[in-house]
Design a protein around this motif. Structure first.
Motif, PDB file in Angstrom:
ATOM      1  N   THR A  22       0.782  -1.178  -0.072  1.00  0.00           N
ATOM      2  CA  THR A  22       0.013   0.027   0.158  1.00  0.00           C
ATOM      3  C   THR A  22       0.845   1.345  -0.078  1.00  0.00           C
ATOM      4  O   THR A  22       0.690   2.101  -0.727  1.00  0.00           O
ATOM      5  N   ASN A  23       1.857   1.371   0.987  1.00  0.00           N
ATOM      6  CA  ASN A  23       2.822   2.322   0.885  1.00  0.00           C
ATOM      7  C   ASN A  23       3.146   2.621  -0.391  1.00  0.00           C
ATOM      8  O   ASN A  23       3.635   3.895  -0.762  1.00  0.00           O
ATOM      9  N   LEU A  24       3.882   1.684  -1.397  1.00  0.00           N
ATOM     10  CA  LEU A  24       4.685   1.667  -2.463  1.00  0.00           C
ATOM     11  C   LEU A  24       3.374   2.274  -3.586  1.00  0.00           C
ATOM     12  O   LEU A  24       3.728   3.015  -4.438  1.00  0.00           O
ATOM     13  N   ILE A  25       2.120   1.804  -3.515  1.00  0.00           N
ATOM     14  CA  ILE A  25       1.221   2.137  -4.272  1.00  0.00           C
ATOM     15  C   ILE A  25       0.998   3.739  -4.125  1.00  0.00           C
ATOM     16  O   ILE A  25       0.881   4.700  -5.262  1.00  0.00           O
ATOM     17  N   ILE A  26       0.896   4.308  -2.861  1.00  0.00           N
ATOM     18  CA  ILE A  26       0.627   5.659  -2.442  1.00  0.00           C
ATOM     19  C   ILE A  26       1.757   6.342  -3.045  1.00  0.00           C
ATOM     20  O   ILE A  26       1.640   7.615  -3.770  1.00  0.00           O
ATOM     21  N   ARG A  34       8.680   7.425 -12.395  1.00  0.00           N
ATOM     22  CA  ARG A  34       8.866   6.274 -12.027  1.00  0.00           C
ATOM     23  C   ARG A  34       9.987   6.711 -10.839  1.00  0.00           C
ATOM     24  O   ARG A  34      10.658   7.346 -10.725  1.00  0.00           O
ATOM     25  N   LEU A  35       9.365   5.749  -9.487  1.00  0.00           N
ATOM     26  CA  LEU A  35      10.187   5.771  -8.513  1.00  0.00           C
ATOM     27  C   LEU A  35      11.808   5.268  -8.789  1.00  0.00           C
ATOM     28  O   LEU A  35      11.818   4.307  -9.071  1.00  0.00           O
ATOM     29  N   PRO A  36      12.596   5.997  -8.076  1.00  0.00           N
ATOM     30  CA  PRO A  36      14.141   5.460  -8.140  1.00  0.00           C
ATOM     31  C   PRO A  36      14.221   4.354  -7.037  1.00  0.00           C
ATOM     32  O   PRO A  36      13.414   4.223  -6.229  1.00  0.00           O
ATOM     33  N   GLN A  37      15.074   3.236  -7.390  1.00  0.00           N
ATOM     34  CA  GLN A  37      15.187   2.176  -6.616  1.00  0.00           C
ATOM     35  C   GLN A  37      15.466   2.754  -5.186  1.00  0.00           C
ATOM     36  O   GLN A  37      15.054   2.106  -4.255  1.00  0.00           O
ATOM     37  N   TYR A  38      16.251   3.698  -5.004  1.00  0.00           N
ATOM     38  CA  TYR A  38      16.602   4.235  -3.357  1.00  0.00           C
ATOM     39  C   TYR A  38      15.321   4.600  -2.695  1.00  0.00           C
ATOM     40  O   TYR A  38      15.318   4.312  -1.556  1.00  0.00           O
ATOM     41  N   ARG A  42      13.828   2.766   0.581  1.00  0.00           N
ATOM     42  CA  ARG A  42      13.521   3.748   1.868  1.00  0.00           C
ATOM     43  C   ARG A  42      12.083   3.249   2.128  1.00  0.00           C
ATOM     44  O   ARG A  42      11.841   3.006   3.400  1.00  0.00           O
ATOM     45  N   ILE A  43      11.141   3.106   1.212  1.00  0.00           N
ATOM     46  CA  ILE A  43       9.531   2.876   1.666  1.00  0.00           C
ATOM     47  C   ILE A  43       9.601   1.454   2.394  1.00  0.00           C
ATOM     48  O   ILE A  43       8.740   1.213   3.135  1.00  0.00           O
ATOM     49  N   LEU A  44      10.222   0.453   1.611  1.00  0.00           N
ATOM     50  CA  LEU A  44      10.293  -0.918   2.070  1.00  0.00           C
ATOM     51  C   LEU A  44      11.089  -1.159   3.392  1.00  0.00           C
ATOM     52  O   LEU A  44      11.124  -2.175   4.104  1.00  0.00           O
ATOM     53  N   GLY A  45      12.189  -0.168   3.710  1.00  0.00           N
ATOM     54  CA  GLY A  45      12.918  -0.200   4.910  1.00  0.00           C
ATOM     55  C   GLY A  45      14.023  -1.191   4.805  1.00  0.00           C
ATOM     56  O   GLY A  45      14.636  -1.677   5.542  1.00  0.00           O
TER      57      GLY A  45
END
Length: 50
Positions: A22-26, A34-38, A42-45
């Motif tokens: 959900t955090n990634l989707i938001i 496009r979201l960069p890998q870093y 960060r979102i995934l911890g």
């Protein structure tokens, strides 16, 4: 007859996975590009080790 979709979910690992997704989707929805890998990490911890 009970509702087949009225179930109790008691799986802590699944709940954490749903929250991360959900955090990634938001974040992806709020981003123009496009979201960069870093940022995904960060979102995934995810910790980066040097």
């Amino acid at each position: 007859m009970g509702d087949q979709f009225d179930i109790s979910l008691d799986d802590d690992d699944l709940l954490v996975e749903v929250e991360l997704t959900t955090n990634l989707i938001i974040a992806a929805t709020a981003s123009d590009d496009r979201l960069p890998q870093y940022e995904i990490d960060r979102i995934l911890g995810v910790a980066h080790f040097a």
